[in-house]
Design an enzyme around this catalytic site. Structure first.
Site, PDB file in Angstrom:
ATOM      1  CB  THR A  80      -0.986  -0.002   1.193  1.00  8.78           C
ATOM      2  OG1 THR A  80      -0.234  -0.107   2.399  1.00  8.78           O
ATOM      3  CG2 THR A  80      -1.952  -1.169   1.109  1.00  8.78           C
ATOM      4  CG  ASP A 105      -6.396  -0.937  10.896  1.00 13.12           C
ATOM      5  OD1 ASP A 105      -5.433  -1.685  10.617  1.00 13.12           O
ATOM      6  OD2 ASP A 105      -6.411  -0.171  11.869  1.00 13.12           O
TER       7      ASP A 105
HETATM    8  O1  RIB Z   1      -4.189   1.158  12.676  1.00 11.35           O
HETATM    9  C1  RIB Z   1      -4.670   2.073  13.616  1.00 11.35           C
HETATM   10  C2  RIB Z   1      -4.731   1.435  14.964  1.00 11.35           C
HETATM   11  O2  RIB Z   1      -3.414   1.137  15.403  1.00 11.35           O
HETATM   12  C3  RIB Z   1      -5.319   2.316  16.037  1.00 11.35           C
HETATM   13  O3  RIB Z   1      -6.695   2.154  16.163  1.00 11.35           O
HETATM   14  C4  RIB Z   1      -4.526   1.920  17.289  1.00 11.35           C
HETATM   15  O4  RIB Z   1      -5.320   1.337  18.252  1.00 11.35           O
HETATM   16  C5  RIB Z   1      -3.429   0.979  16.804  1.00 11.35           C
HETATM   17  O5  RIB Z   1      -3.736  -0.331  17.042  1.00 11.35           O
END
Ligand code: RIB
Length: 304
Positions: free
Chosen positions: A221, A255
Site C-alpha cells: 500500500t 485497517d
Molecule cells: O491502525 C490504527 C490502529 O493502530 C489504532 O486504532 C490503534 O489502536 C493501533 O492499534
C-alpha cells in the site's frame, strides 16, 4: 458469501488532536480529545462488517468499560463474538494517538492489555470457528508466536490467509510460506527487506523479493499513490481513489484497506476489483475522525 475470521487486538484509542504532533521533549496545547474503538484487528473486523462482510473476531478483552464498548459495537454491527474471551484478570488495551488536524497524520503507542496475553490454547479453543471460515485475516499486534500458530492452523484448515504486517516485527522464514496475501505499506516493506523503497523500480523489485520468500500475493500500500499488486502471473499499480473532501485523520486507513480487501475476496471479486474497492474504502475512511469510527458503510460509499 465466504466468512472472514479476524484474529487481532481491540483497544480503546485515546486520541489527542492538535495542529502538530509533539516533538521529543515538547508540550503542546491540543484542541480535541476523543476516546473511541481501535486496535488493528478490531478496526479491520469492523471495516469488513460495515461493507457487509460476514465476520467473526477472535481476541481477548478485559471485563471493564472499554471491553463493553467493544462488545456493544460488535453486536450492533453483527460481528460474531463467540470467539471473544473476556478475562477479569486483565484490562482491555489502550492506545495513545496523536493526530495532526492539519495533515491527518498520526503517531501511535499501543498497549495490547488483555490481548497481549492470548495463547495458542485460545486458538485451539476457537479452531471450529476458524475452520468454518474461508478467509483468515490477521496483523502483528498479538503475540508473534500465537499469530504464527494461528496462521499455521488457518492454512491447515484450508483458509486463504491475509497478513497485514503492522506494526512490523520479525517474521520467521517458514511463516512467509503460510501467507496468501501480504499487505505491508512502504515503511513496513522497507523493514522486511532492509532497503529504502522510493521508486517504482524499488517497489517492483521489493515485491519480487517477497514472492521469493514464499508469499503467494503481495500488495504494497502506497498511501495517496494507491497500491501495487504482484504474484507469479501478473503485477500492476492501482491509483488511489480520488477524494472530493479533505483528509482529516489517516488513523485506521490501512485497517480499512485490509478489511475491505478481505470482503472483496470473500465475494470472489477479481483481485483488481477487490483492490479498487479496498482503495476506495481506505480513502473515504480518512475523511472522518477516529479509527473504527471512520470506517464507511456501503451506504456511505454509495453516497460519496
Ligand atoms: O491502525 C490504527 C490502529 O493502530 C489504532 O486504532 C490503534 O489502536 C493501533 O492499534
Amino acid at each position: 458469501m465466504k466468512t472472514i475470521s479476524v484474529f487481532g487486538v481491540f483497544v480503546a484509542d485515546l486520541c489527542f488532536i492538535s495542529n502538530a504532533i509533539p516533538e521529543k521533549g515538547q508540550t503542546i496545547l491540543g484542541s480535541q480529545h476523543i476516546v473511541g474503538p481501535g486496535g488493528k484487528g478490531s478496526n479491520q473486523a469492523i471495516a469488513a462488517a460495515k461493507v457487509n462482510g460476514n465476520v467473526n473476531f477472535i481476541t481477548k478483552i478485559g471485563k471493564d468499560k472499554n471491553g463493553e464498548m467493544a462488545l456493544t459495537l460488535y453486536k450492533e454491527l453483527g460481528i460474531d463474538t463467540a470467539c471473544i474471551i473476556q478475562d477479569p484478570n486483565y484490562s482491555t488495551g489502550v492506545a495513545g494517538i496523536m493526530v495532526n488536524e492539519k495533515t491527518g497524520e498520526n503517531a501511535i503507542n499501543i498497549i495490547p492489555g488483555a490481548a497481549g496475553t492470548l495463547t495458542n490454547d485460545d486458538i485451539d479453543r476457537n479452531l471450529n470457528f476458524i475452520a468454518k471460515a474461508e478467509i483468515f485475516l490477521t496483523q502483528l499486534e498479538t503475540p508473534y508466536k500465537v499469530t504464527s500458530y494461528a496462521l499455521k492452523k488457518a492454512k491447515e484448515k484450508g483458509l486463504a490467509t491475509i497478513l497485514n504486517p503492522a506494526p512490523a516485527c520479525e517474521i520467521d522464514d517458514d511463516d512467509f510460506k503460510l501467507i496468501d496475501f501480504f499487505t505491508p505499506n512502504e515503511t513496513e516493506a522497507e523493514f522486511y527487506l532492509n532497503k529504502k523503497i522510493e521508486t517504482e523500480k524499488d517497489i517492483k523489485s521489493a515485491s519480487e523479493k517477497f514472492l521469493k520468500k514464499g508469499i503467494k500475493n503481495i500488495v504494497i500500500t502506497l498511501g495517496e499513490k494507491g497500491c501495487y499488486f504482484a504474484n507469479k502471473k501478473e503485477n500492476f499499480f492501482i491509483e488511489a481513489f480520488k477524494l472530493k473532501s479533505p483528509v482529516l485523520d489517516t488513523t485506521g486507513a490501512g485497517d480499512a484497506f485490509n478489511g475491505a480487501l478481505a470482503v472483496g475476496l470473500s465475494k470472489d471479486l477479481d483481485i483488481k476489483e477487490a483492490l479498487i474497492f479496498a482503495n476506495q474504502v481506505a480513502a473515504i475512511s480518512t475523511t472522518k475522525q477516529g479509527a473504527a469510527a471512520s470506517m464507511p458503510s456501503m451506504e456511505d460509499l454509495n453516497n460519496y
